[in-house]
Design an enzyme around this catalytic site. Structure first.
Site, PDB file in Angstrom:
ATOM      1  N   ARG A  93     -39.266  24.459  -7.158  1.00  0.00           N
ATOM      2  CA  ARG A  93     -39.604  25.868  -6.918  1.00  0.00           C
ATOM      3  C   ARG A  93     -40.855  25.975  -6.050  1.00  0.00           C
ATOM      4  NH1 ARG A  93     -37.886  25.366 -12.301  1.00  0.00           N
ATOM      5  NH2 ARG A  93     -35.990  26.523 -12.746  1.00  0.00           N
ATOM      6  N   ASP A 153     -35.995  30.067 -19.051  1.00  0.00           N
ATOM      7  CA  ASP A 153     -36.143  28.765 -19.717  1.00  0.00           C
ATOM      8  C   ASP A 153     -36.012  28.932 -21.230  1.00  0.00           C
ATOM      9  OD1 ASP A 153     -37.257  27.330 -17.164  1.00  0.00           O
ATOM     10  OD2 ASP A 153     -38.375  29.189 -17.395  1.00  0.00           O
ATOM     11  N   ARG A 156     -32.420  29.205 -22.131  1.00  0.00           N
ATOM     12  CA  ARG A 156     -31.786  27.876 -22.009  1.00  0.00           C
ATOM     13  C   ARG A 156     -32.141  27.023 -23.222  1.00  0.00           C
ATOM     14  NH1 ARG A 156     -33.239  27.633 -15.609  1.00  0.00           N
ATOM     15  NH2 ARG A 156     -31.223  28.372 -14.852  1.00  0.00           N
ATOM     16  N   HIS A 180     -42.798  28.753 -15.007  1.00  0.00           N
ATOM     17  CA  HIS A 180     -41.341  28.673 -14.810  1.00  0.00           C
ATOM     18  C   HIS A 180     -41.159  27.583 -13.753  1.00  0.00           C
ATOM     19  CE1 HIS A 180     -37.178  29.475 -14.085  1.00  0.00           C
ATOM     20  NE2 HIS A 180     -37.397  29.856 -12.842  1.00  0.00           N
TER      21      HIS A 180
HETATM   22  N1  LIG Z   1     -37.218  33.458 -11.638  1.00  0.00           N
HETATM   23  C1  LIG Z   1     -36.074  32.868 -11.917  1.00  0.00           C
HETATM   24  O1  LIG Z   1     -35.844  32.492 -13.070  1.00  0.00           O
HETATM   25  C2  LIG Z   1     -35.076  32.682 -10.801  1.00  0.00           C
HETATM   26  C3  LIG Z   1     -33.765  32.256 -11.072  1.00  0.00           C
HETATM   27  C4  LIG Z   1     -32.883  32.113 -10.003  1.00  0.00           C
HETATM   28  C5  LIG Z   1     -33.317  32.351  -8.701  1.00  0.00           C
HETATM   29  N2  LIG Z   1     -34.598  32.746  -8.494  1.00  0.00           N
HETATM   30  C6  LIG Z   1     -35.134  33.007  -7.156  1.00  0.00           C
HETATM   31  O2  LIG Z   1     -34.652  34.251  -6.679  1.00  0.00           O
HETATM   32  C7  LIG Z   1     -34.752  34.253  -5.235  1.00  0.00           C
HETATM   33  C8  LIG Z   1     -33.446  34.760  -4.637  1.00  0.00           C
HETATM   34  O3  LIG Z   1     -32.420  33.811  -4.877  1.00  0.00           O
HETATM   35  P1  LIG Z   1     -30.938  34.088  -4.350  1.00  0.00           P
HETATM   36  O4  LIG Z   1     -30.098  32.974  -4.838  1.00  0.00           O
HETATM   37  O5  LIG Z   1     -30.553  35.490  -4.611  1.00  0.00           O
HETATM   38  O6  LIG Z   1     -31.166  33.905  -2.779  1.00  0.00           O
HETATM   39  P2  LIG Z   1     -30.230  34.511  -1.627  1.00  0.00           P
HETATM   40  O7  LIG Z   1     -30.524  33.699  -0.414  1.00  0.00           O
HETATM   41  O8  LIG Z   1     -28.830  34.623  -2.111  1.00  0.00           O
HETATM   42  O9  LIG Z   1     -30.783  35.990  -1.431  1.00  0.00           O
HETATM   43  C9  LIG Z   1     -32.054  36.263  -0.938  1.00  0.00           C
HETATM   44  C10 LIG Z   1     -31.973  37.641  -0.305  1.00  0.00           C
HETATM   45  O10 LIG Z   1     -33.277  38.014   0.108  1.00  0.00           O
HETATM   46  C11 LIG Z   1     -33.105  38.763   1.317  1.00  0.00           C
HETATM   47  N3  LIG Z   1     -34.359  38.788   2.057  1.00  0.00           N
HETATM   48  C12 LIG Z   1     -34.944  37.796   2.765  1.00  0.00           C
HETATM   49  N4  LIG Z   1     -36.078  38.252   3.334  1.00  0.00           N
HETATM   50  C13 LIG Z   1     -36.211  39.548   2.973  1.00  0.00           C
HETATM   51  C14 LIG Z   1     -37.153  40.577   3.266  1.00  0.00           C
HETATM   52  N5  LIG Z   1     -38.214  40.338   4.034  1.00  0.00           N
HETATM   53  N6  LIG Z   1     -36.940  41.806   2.748  1.00  0.00           N
HETATM   54  C15 LIG Z   1     -35.884  42.069   1.968  1.00  0.00           C
HETATM   55  N7  LIG Z   1     -34.936  41.145   1.669  1.00  0.00           N
HETATM   56  C16 LIG Z   1     -35.110  39.915   2.171  1.00  0.00           C
HETATM   57  C17 LIG Z   1     -32.011  38.032   2.077  1.00  0.00           C
HETATM   58  O11 LIG Z   1     -31.416  38.877   3.045  1.00  0.00           O
HETATM   59  C18 LIG Z   1     -31.055  37.692   0.930  1.00  0.00           C
HETATM   60  O12 LIG Z   1     -30.100  38.722   0.763  1.00  0.00           O
HETATM   61  C19 LIG Z   1     -35.094  32.800  -4.841  1.00  0.00           C
HETATM   62  O13 LIG Z   1     -36.474  32.690  -4.568  1.00  0.00           O
HETATM   63  C20 LIG Z   1     -34.731  32.006  -6.088  1.00  0.00           C
HETATM   64  O14 LIG Z   1     -35.436  30.796  -6.193  1.00  0.00           O
HETATM   65  C21 LIG Z   1     -35.471  32.931  -9.503  1.00  0.00           C
END
Ligand SMILES: NC(=O)c1ccc[n+]([C@@H]2O[C@H](COP(=O)([O-])OP(=O)(O)OC[C@H]3O[C@@H](n4cnc5c(N)ncnc54)[C@H](O)[C@@H]3O)[C@@H](O)[C@H]2O)c1
Length: 321
Positions: A93, A153, A156, A180
């Site tokens: 991450r 987490d 899980r 996380h």
């Molecule tokens: N916190 C958690 O527990 C957890 C769990 C899963 C994923 N995530 C995180 O969530 C985030 C998104 O993951 P994902 O799988 O949906 O990715 P993804 O690539 O499917 O989607 C990301 C989206 O963000 C948009 N984006 C990019 N730049 C942008 C901007 N400046 N303004 C607005 N939108 C913008 C993109 O167009 C895309 O639609 C990642 O950082 C991932 O690591 C966090």
């Protein structure tokens, strides 16, 4: 609120990717918002997601869903931040740090330009650092900036314990705290089923919990995301369910205890760091972070986790108060 909307009727989601769109779907299924606006760097993608969600409305729940812009945050009670790059197989991450911080420097001012009342839920990784960055850039009270933190987490961990002990996850009370990420801390000393500490539960109820099993459960809790990403490229169902649980605690003013990430002041010599501890969540956001009677090694591991996050925040070269 303007427009006659009640405070929590509208949820804005910034980033309509896998996580953002799944959050929208889960919110719709749970009937937690009557308006959902998707704001994305790719408006066409957001439009496609909104169309797809709208088409299913007959079978889900009535709501207004559309692809919008930052000005739509003005009437939102909650803004979910799920924009950014996600981990590729093998990436941690923290590898996402610089790219997503730059993105948040652009996004957060655009949100707070339209609302200083909404509660912000940060999901993008590395979530603790980005929760800190969001708090810092937004200038909002720490209670209004919530990171999804170790909510995922924790579920899980509870899931794996539920499998080990043949009870459902809601009957297992346990949590993961700290980052996380790789330095997260599984809190064995406070884990219980029906108020019975796990070691006692195992001994009295014909179950097993030896050191090898504990190590396996802790490792699998920590590596769960890597394993899912290796197989299907991303994780999004469980996190969306977790985000919706946070939204529910806010909108229903529940005073629920959730392991969300928030700004902790004066911890291990740091002015300020964001990490997860069990916290009371209601319509004001995070109203209390609980003090825990941790075992000595858990306290040391939590401090190590805080330092890991603190170093990442420090590496950004921004001042934090
Ligand atoms: N916190 C958690 O527990 C957890 C769990 C899963 C994923 N995530 C995180 O969530 C985030 C998104 O993951 P994902 O799988 O949906 O990715 P993804 O690539 O499917 O989607 C990301 C989206 O963000 C948009 N984006 C990019 N730049 C942008 C901007 N400046 N303004 C607005 N939108 C913008 C993109 O167009 C895309 O639609 C990642 O950082 C991932 O690591 C966090």
């Amino acid at each position: 609120m303007k427009n006659g909307l009640q405070r929590f009727e509208r949820v804005a989601i910034v980033g309509a990717g896998r996580v953002g769109a799944t959050c929208a779907y889960a919110l719709l299924l749970k009937r937690l918002a009557s308006e959902i606006v998707l704001i994305c760097a790719s408006p066409e993608h957001a439009e496609g997601e909104a169309m797809d969600l709208n088409h299913g409305m007959l079978f889900t729940n009535p709501a207004k869903i559309w692809a919008g812009d930052y000005q739509d945050c003005a009437q939102a009670g909650i803004v979910v931040l799920a924009a950014g790059v996600a981990q590729q197989p093998g990436e941690s991450r923290m590898d996402l740090l610089k790219r997503n911080v730059a993105l948040f420097q652009e996004i957060v001012p655009r949100i707070v330009q339209y609302t200083r009342d909404a509660i912000l839920i940060v999901v993008t990784n590395p979530v603790d650092v980005l929760t800190h960055v969001t708090w810092e850039i937004s200038g909002l009270p720490a209670s209004q900036v919530i990171g999804s933190g170790t909510v995922l987490d924790t579920v899980r961990f509870r899931y794996l314990l539920s499998q080990q002990f043949h009870v459902e996850p809601r009957s297992v009370h346990a949590f993961v705290i700290g980052e996380h990420g790789d330095s997260q801390v599984v809190v064995w000393s406070l884990a219980n089923i029906a108020g019975i500490r796990l070691d006692d539960y195992a001994r009295l109820n014909g179950e097993t919990l030896n050191p090898e099993t504990k190590a396996w459960i802790a490792d699998n809790t920590r590596s769960a995301a890597y394993e899912v990403i290796r197989r299907k490229g991303a994780t999004f169902y469980a996190i969306a369910a977790g985000v919706v649980r946070i939204v529910e605690a806010i909108t229903h003013n529940e005073n629920s205890v959730l392991t969300v990430s928030s700004r902790i002041k004066s911890f291990v010599g740091m002015n300020s760091v964001c990490l997860s501890l069990p916290s009371v969540v209601n319509r004001q956001g995070i109203v209390r972070v609980l003090n825990l009677p941790l075992a000595e090694e858990e306290q040391a591991a939590l401090e190590n986790s805080a330092r890991t996050i603190g170093e990442a925040i420090g590496s950004l070269g921004v001042h934090h108060g």
